[in-house]
Every structure is written in C-alpha cells, then in structure tokens.
Design an enzyme around this catalytic site. Sequence first.
Site: not given
Length: 671
Positions: A35, A266, A413, A475
């Site tokens: 890149h 890129h 999280e 859950h």
Amino acid sequence: MNLVAERRAAIDEAQMANAIRALAMDAVEAAKSGHPGMPMGMADVATVLFKHFVKIDPTQPNWPDRDRFVLSAGHGSMLLYALHHLLGFHDMPMDQLRRFRQLGSRTAGHPEFGHAAGIETTTGPLGQGIATAVGMALSERMLNARFGDDLVDHHTYVIAGDGCLMEGISHEAIDLAGHLGLGRLIVLWDDNQITIDGPTSLSTSLDQKARFVAAGWHVAAVDGPDGEAVANAIIEARADPRPSLIACRTIIGFGAPNKQGTSATHGAPLGKEEVAAARESLGWIYSPFEVPEAIVHAWRVVGARGTRIRAEWQERLARSPQREEFVAHLAPPDAARLHAALADHRRRLCGERPKVATRKASELALEVVNSTIPNMVGGSADLTGSNNTRTKGMRPVTRSDFTGNYIHYGVREHGMAAAMNGISLHGGLRPYGGTFLAFSDYCRGAIRLSALMGRPVIYVMTHDSIGLGEDGPTHQPVEHLASLRAMPNVYVFRPADAVETAEAWEVALAAAKTPSVLCLSRQDLPTLRTEHGDENMTARGAYLLRDPGEHRDLTIIATGSEVAIAVEAADELSADGLAVAVVSAPCWELFAAQEAGYRAAVLGEGPRVGVEAGVALGWAEWLGPNSIFIGMTGFGASGPAADLYNHFGITAERVAAEGWRLARKPGEEHE
C-alpha cells in the site's frame, strides 16, 4: 528563526519526507504487493511529527517514558518501516526494506508487535489502533498520577485513516477518550477522502470533525503538505487539555503524477513507469533504496535527540525516591507472593465450602489478588454489579482524578477490550475487564489481537451458559466457548467451583504471553474440591476430580457448572456398582499442553461422557469413539435455570442413563 533558516528547514523537511515516499514506493514495487498511497500522502505530516515532537530512542526503543506512536492505518506499514530505518533502529537496515512482505523479514505486510523493535501495537484491522491508543493514553495519565511528571510525561500519537474512523470501534474509543479528557492523545487523520472502492463519498457523508467535537475533543484542520501548519496544530493540541484530532488534508499517493488522488495507489504497486514518473515529479534523482547521506544524517539527528532525552530520564529515575515502586510496576507479578496468598484463600474455601456462583468466587479471588498486586486495574462494560469485577477499596478513574484503579468503560465492549490491550502494551498496569460471555462476540477483534500480540489481558466473562436463566437465548452463550477455544494462544477457563476459580486467576496472572478468558456462572455452584492441596490443579487443564482407582468402567468429563452434574451422576452410577471417574476440565488449552502420559491417565481407556451446556464442537478430541456428548444442539430459551437444564436434558439423570448404556455389560439393566 530568520527567513533563510526557515526556508532551509522547509527544504530539509521536504527532502526528508521524499525519502519516506521513495522508500515506500520502492519497497512495494519490489514486493509486487503493498500500500504505497498512505505513506506517500502522509510523509510530510510524519516528518514534522517525528522531527519536532515525538520522543523515542532508536537505541532503546522500549524505555518507559517514550512517546507512543500508533500507525492505526496499518496497511501503510512502509511509513513506519521507512521511519525506523531513517531514524537508525538497529533491526531495520535497508535489507529489511528490500525484503518487505517476504517470509521471515521484519517488514511484515502490517505492523506486528514484537516482530520488529519500536512497533507499539499490531495494526491492520482498521480502528483497532486508535482504540488501543486510548488505553495507552489512559495508562500514561494513571501512572502520571502515581509517579508524577519526572517519571511519566509523554504523549500518544496516532495516524489514522478514513477506514479507521468508519469502523464502529472508533466511536467507542473517541467517546471514552473524550469523556475521560485524555489530553495526551493526539490523532492525525489522513483525510485523503479515498477508500479501496473509490472516493469516501460512495459510502459516507459523516462530518468527522463535528463527531469528534461532539465527543469532547479539540479539533483542527490543516493542509497536510504545509509543514508549518501541521507543526502549529500539534503545538496547539499539546497545549489543549482535551484529546485532539488534527484533520490533515492529503493526497493519497502524492508525487505519482498519473495515479495520485485515486484508489489506484491504495493497495497496489505503482508500476515501474509510474515510479519513474514519481521520481521525476518529486525531483528524487536517486536509485531505488538509495537515500543520500545528508538526508540520512538529518533523520539520525532526530534519533540522537531522543537518546539524550532518554538518558536524562534515566538519571531522574535513578535519583527518584519512587524508583523501586516504579520498577516494580513494570515487572511481572510476584508469583511466589501471589501463590501464597491464593493458596491460603483456597485453603479457607476448602474448609468453608461455600455455594456461590463462580462470578462471586471470582470477586472473592480478586479481593486477594488486588490486595497482593498493587498495579491491578479493573473495569467492566457497564456490568460491574453483574460481573463482580470491583473489589473493596477500588476507586473509579475520572477525568479529574486518575489515581483510581477501576475503569467504567460504559457499554463499549469492543472499545474496552482494545483499551485493555493498550494498557497492557503500555506497561506498568495489569488490566482485567468484564462483560457477559455472549458479548465476547463484540470484543472478538480485540481479543484476537491480545492473542496475536501475546498480551496477558484478562477477560472476565460472566453469565456463561443457559444457567443465566430468564434473560433468554440472546444472552445465553451456547457457541462462545467453542468459538474462543478455536482461537490460538488463548486460555479459556470454565471453573467448576470457587477453588478452581481462584486457581484460574493465579494461572491467568502468571501467564506472560497469553490472554485469558474466565467464563463464570450466574447460578450458585457447590464447592467440589473440599480437600486442600498445594498443587494448582487448574494449571493442568483437566484432572481427576473423582478417581475410582485402577479399574474404571466410565469417565465423565465436564466443565464449569456441569461438573456438579457429573459428580451427582457418578454417585448414582457408583451406587449401581460402576467404577466411574469424574474429570473436571476447566482449561482445554492447558490440558492439551500436558504430556501424553498424563492426558491418557486422566481420560482413561473406557467409554466417556462429555457434559457441557454448550455446543459439541471440539469435544470429539477428548471423547473418543465409544462416547456421547450431553449439551446444547441449538439456542437456549427464557426461563428459570433449573427448568432450562431439565428442558434441554442436561441433567444428572440423563448423564447416568447414558453412562450406564455405554458402560454396562450384556444383560445388565440400570434401575
């Protein structure tokens, strides 16, 4: 500085930046892979940053008070490798740049922590770098609050791209950094408005600068090639008490006349003709991988400045009355002291035999751990009372008081996990953080980097099965144990009782290069280990909890809350005359590492029953041909835990019945 001197400095910086561009396009061209666009576009910004601001010492890259530099846009790795070569890092000679992306070279496709000196974190998964840097910047402030400016006084600099800021983890990270006021964090955004698919307008219309302002950041915008503007923006950022974003408007692949500003630069080599055209456009008359001595010297002067700064810091450390405490913070935990403290704790547990959830048992163990290890840092993703991660005397970290040792990460999280990686990488503090096991999916990218980098981060994952009950299948983590066990270099612990939980904490804290996931129950579990022994049996991974002796008709293998079910079934079968062994297997990874003879002795040669309130994936390795697995075959349901275990057939009665079927002799029947 007079006008002539200013002009000379500008010329020098342009040449220094062009050296980065040339090395980047040459290395990518030689590798036929890579890149080049980002390093070529951000070369001016990186030159100003390192020449005037970043304090690092190439001769001792890991000295504690260095600035941290994170290349969040890790695909542009040649920017980092070119800088390290030019600054004089001993392990980055020109030969390594020539071998870019080749097997065995230090110049991997994306920066890898530990693979070459001075790489602060592994990057490549976009957004992870900026989120990890938040943990580094937080560590700097927390350690500064403990040891003062003489020993801890540095910045964390990040180069991030459009992709980093698109990733959802970036929002978690910048929100947390702004909330905590991490003013030593400075992000330089490569605002080139190009992604792989084309212009960023294809997929986003977000005003990134407004987003950072809304999160409580100081924001500036500059023209990337304007070195003076970049320098002034960094000076302003360093003076502002808020974290800072500097939007650097750049041209991807700058210098490549036919491809710059397009996605063509890129992720692919420029091609020989375009490389030649870029040399002409930049006025770079030198051969591939050739940098004139004068430019190398200019870069080495930068490195030498860092060496002087580091030497001055070491003198301050030597004189500091806090020297011993500071060095202790950087060292691994005192294993002997920790073992003694937890052994006493286990002895009490064996005597008292509490019936508690292993999440509560974890809290009990943490009371011992946090009073024994002074640099523990806890936290939770808005589940402190459910994860039981905060012990007595812990104080929260706030933007006005960094002397605390507990971090309220909020409902973030992924950001929490990445920040814990940053805390671990920074050094000086030992992080652990909690959420529900089902939400380990939200953390997975960062957990994977913990494993890849060999960072001993500890993840406290509670509510580990259908045993959490009424919250239901959203859950209830039926597949997560298997998923985490599939990841290399992770210890996945599922302790059966309070004793195994304490042992798991000891093993996790002793691990030098492996993260740990503690999978803990919501429901109460009986203490099964009632006789204290000096050996940490969880460190074996699996062991005989019930040993019937030389003769064995059946082996029941279980983990976590299902070990109690296995023991109850074994009692029933033993009453019927079968010799039944019960194996508790709290950590498969540690058991797999034991020598073959030990594993064979634990598993036995006869039929086996595996019991776990999760899916069967992975169990075949331990069960063998004459066996059965009792667990989950689909998602859970909402209801009381006892009802769920009955509904899904994870019961002592079923285990006993299936065990009898496997082990019985012809003509025998089970009552």
